[in-house]
Design an enzyme around this catalytic site. Structure first.
Site, PDB file in Angstrom:
ATOM      1  N   GLY A 111       0.358   2.495  -3.890  1.00  0.00           N
ATOM      2  CA  GLY A 111      -0.532   1.391  -3.547  1.00  0.00           C
ATOM      3  C   GLY A 111      -0.962   0.678  -4.816  1.00  0.00           C
ATOM      4  N   LYS A 112      -1.551  -0.479  -4.676  1.00  0.00           N
ATOM      5  CA  LYS A 112      -2.106  -1.183  -5.836  1.00  0.00           C
ATOM      6  C   LYS A 112      -3.075  -2.235  -5.343  1.00  0.00           C
ATOM      7  CE  LYS A 112      -1.340  -1.021 -10.349  1.00  0.00           C
ATOM      8  NZ  LYS A 112      -0.708   0.090 -11.085  1.00  0.00           N
TER       9      LYS A 112
END
Ligand code: GLU
Length: 422
Positions: A111-112
């Site tokens: 994720g980011k």
């Protein structure tokens, strides 16, 4: 010729991430269905973040949280504050986290997050309000068993403390494991702040062994002086390397006889800049990439090394502390020239690996001594390096492709075994 190629080169980070993925997928003969699943981000959240500025006006910032893949565990990855953040950049960074976690074998997906803002032009109070409102807006999709943010470019342990506090207020109980990279007083882990650089150091020592070089006496250039770049500079210096070039976002420094790193760290802390240091030559930032050196450590942002400057890079070993600093075109040039490149998804994976140790410690409310963390990290990084090196050899390819083959195979296998819902 070089100019034409540079002009045509793909620089969109998400397009590049897909190219890197598909190169490995070709080696693995992945079918079209699985490719479609593995290259698409699972979830993308776009939020508007209204912030009361110190002057009384309200500005609205755009923020993102992308969960690329959760086949092997909850999404994991940092949050970036930068004026040039785009959704495609966050998608790329999220997918690189998927492959990074799989490369080092920790039980996370990728994720980011990112917010388009210029933190250097905002007060601490404005940053706190921005962070708390962003955390509130992404609260529905983050959590210790869902998606666990951490620091990235221009965010730090204070940012994580505000997010942890905001989520804890919303949920009505203290939620230690919702972010990593926290202050030690709030369930952070010893060794986390230096872990990205330390992990890179371990892979760099292995790379030197493979190349029959020694870090002692090697000339090192470091592009970027944030958390990763500043920490690796004193670590390689402690191993006896000569750091000949460094830069922050404004100025580069060069000294053939080696820069006094302790002095540079002190100067940067006191003046917030590397500019004005005595006894060194000031050079443009990007010249750091092309100075005469043995080892280059790109530690800033994406697309630092492209077809436009790859021909001028002189290093024999490159270890990527930044995410995505080298374009696929430049990769091919390095492979042809026999430059040994330790790819980002391996070289900078020490950060998320110690984030994993932090999350495990938070879940057990039992904290490890720093030596145990560094020793466990060293074993993990060495094992990951060896697996990537063996995979690259087996497929007769470069280290980036080797890392992707290893990682994509692991995520593909998890996806196959789980099956596609419903
Ligand atoms: N932002 C770091 C990275 O790109 C750390 C991520 C984490 O610890 O979750 O790997």
């Amino acid at each position: 010729m070089a100019t034409r190629e540079a002009f045509q080169e793909e620089l969109n980070p998400f397009e590049i991430a897909k190219q890197q993925f598909n190169r490995a997928a070709d080696y693995l003969n992945l079918d079209a269905s699985l490719r479609n699943v593995l290259q698409s981000p699972k979830r993308q959240l776009i939020v508007s973040i209204p912030v009361k500025m110190d002057g009384g006006d309200v500005q609205v910032f755009e923020g993102y949280r992308v969960q690329h893949n959760i086949a092997r565990g909850p999404a994991k990855g940092g949050i970036r504050y930068h004026p040039n953040v785009t959704l495609d950049e966050v998608k790329a960074l999220a997918s690189w986290m998927t492959w990074k976690c799989a490369t080092v074998g920790i039980p996370y997906g990728g994720g980011k997050g990112g917010v388009i803002c210029d933190p250097k032009r905002m007060s601490r109070d404005e940053l706190e309000r921005l962070t708390r409102r962003y955390a509130f807006e992404i609260a529905p999709i983050i959590g210790p068993d869902r998606d666990i943010p951490a620091p990235d470019v221009y965010t730090d342990e204070q940012t994580m403390a505000w997010i942890m506090d905001t989520i804890s207020m919303v949920r009505g109980h203290t939620e230690l494991g919702v972010v990593t990279g926290k202050p030690i007083s709030l369930g952070g882990s010893l060794g986390r702040s230096e872990a990205t650089a330390r992990g890179c150091l371990y892979t760099l020592r292995q790379a030197c062994r493979v190349m029959g070089m020694s870090l002692k006496g090697a000339r090192v250039a470091i592009h970027g002086f944030g958390n990763a770049g500043a920490n690796i500079s004193h670590m390689v210096a402690a191993d006896g390397a000569r750091v000949v070039a460094i830069c922050d976002s404004k100025v580069g420094l060069y000294s053939e006889s080696g820069i006094d790193i302790q002095e540079a760290l002190r100067h940067k802390k006191e003046t917030s800049s590397l500019g004005g240091m005595l006894g060194v030559k000031e050079i443009p930032c990007d010249e750091v990439l092309t100075v005469d050196c043995d080892i280059l450590l790109p530690s800033a942002l994406e697309n630092a090394i492209t077809m436009a400057n790859v021909g001028k890079v002189k290093a024999k070993i490159i270890a990527e502390l930044a995410n995505g600093p080298t374009t696929p075109g430049a990769d091919r040039v390095f492979a042809d020239q026999g430059v040994f490149l330790v790819p980002d998804i391996l070289a900078n994976a020490g950060g998320v690996t110690v984030s994993y140790y932090e999350w495990v410690q938070d879940q057990n409310s039992f904290f490890w001594p720093e030596k145990k963390i560094n020793d466990t990290l060293e074993l993990a990084m060495r094992a990951a390096f060896d697996s990537v090196y063996e995979t690259a050899k087996r497929y007769d390819t470069d280290m980036r492709t080797g890392a992707y083959i290893l990682a994509v195979d692991r995520v593909a296998e998890a996806t196959r075994v789980r099956g596609i819902f419903p």
